[in-house]
Each structure stands twice: as C-alpha cells, then as structure tokens.
Design a protein around this motif. Structure first.
Motif: not given
Length: 162
Positions: A101-110, A119-120, A125-130, A157-159
């Motif tokens: 949860p520190a990295y994940c969000l849901s548009s349906q359950f904000p 997978r990341m 830009d050096g960030s990571y995204q699922s 996502a992770v900056d």
C-alpha cells in the motif's frame, strides 16, 4: 532496491529495539506455517482509537501468503498479534511481486490500503511503475479482511529518488 526501504522500515518499526524478530509477533501469535519464511510486513491505517493492524508477507515455496493481523494486546513491551484474514497468492512469473500500500492506489477505492500482484518496470526518469498487475486486494477495515478488487485502475509507483 530503494523501493524496499520503506517496507523494511515499516517492518522494523514492529520490532522493539531490544527484541528479536520472533518476539515481535508476541507470544500468542503463531509462527509462520511450516516451510514458510516471513519476508516483510507493513502497518496499516486503522480507525482512530481502534486496534492497530499489520499485514505480513510469508513466502512458502513458490507461493506467497498475505496475512492480516490485528493487535489484540501487549505482552510486556511486545505487541500480541492475532491473524484475522489471509490470502494465498500464486505468482505467475518470478518477476511478479507483492506490491504494498505504500506504493499502490486504486481509482475505485481511493482511500483504501491496496495490495497488488504485479511487476515494476523502470521508467525513463528513473522511477518505477507497475505493469502487468494480475491481482489486487484492499484492506476492508469494517470487515477486517482482505477483499479482492478489480485490477483496472490499480497503479503502483515509486519515485526515482526513493
């Protein structure tokens, strides 16, 4: 590797400074199932004035288990945790990982704490995204359970600086 620092810090916060990892679970919490290894955990937001919650990730061979625990008391300075729900996760590939949860969000359950299996991928830009999120769950505090949610709209996502 830096994306795991927050997970490690959250896990260490559950362990008293003079305690051992096995003591952090409290004397009344069962140890991981036979053949399973505790690979991390995170505290979860609860209701003000309510009990504390934590989620622990267990690796059992090729499978993972996500165990939801509620703090049910104290044993001296150590919290006592009781398992209230769990899900067993089969990884579709070795690159899939449990995203917290520190990295994940849901548009349906904000407002919910969201866990995802995906997978990341490193971005330009050096960030990571699922990518390839195949399963997701939210922490349903009212029912004290991990509820399956649609993967559409789940983003982790992770900056780059994290």
């Amino acid at each position: 590797m830096s994306r795991y620092l927050l997970v490690i810090a959250a896990h260490l916060a559950l362990i008293p400074a003079a305690g051992h990892a096995s003591e952090a679970r409290g004397k009344f919490a069962p140890p991981p199932a036979k053949g399973c290894v505790d690979v991390g955990g995170i505290t979860l937001p609860g209701v003000a004035g309510g009990p504390a919650y934590a989620a622990v990730e267990l690796k059992c061979g090729a499978k993972l288990s996500l165990v939801l625990r509620r703090q049910t008391g104290m044993n001296g300075n150590l919290p006592v945790w009781t398992a209230v729900d769990h899900v067993t996760i089969s990884k579709p590939s070795p690159r899939h990982e449990l995203l917290l949860p520190a990295y994940c969000l849901s548009s349906q359950f904000p407002d919910a704490a969201v866990f995802a299996l995906g997978r990341m991928a490193e971005q330009p830009d050096g960030s990571y995204q699922s990518e390839n999120v195949v399963k997701a769950w939210r922490f349903d505090i009212k029912r004290e359970r991990l509820a399956t949610i649609p993967v559409k709209g789940v983003l982790c996502a992770v900056d780059g600086g994290d």
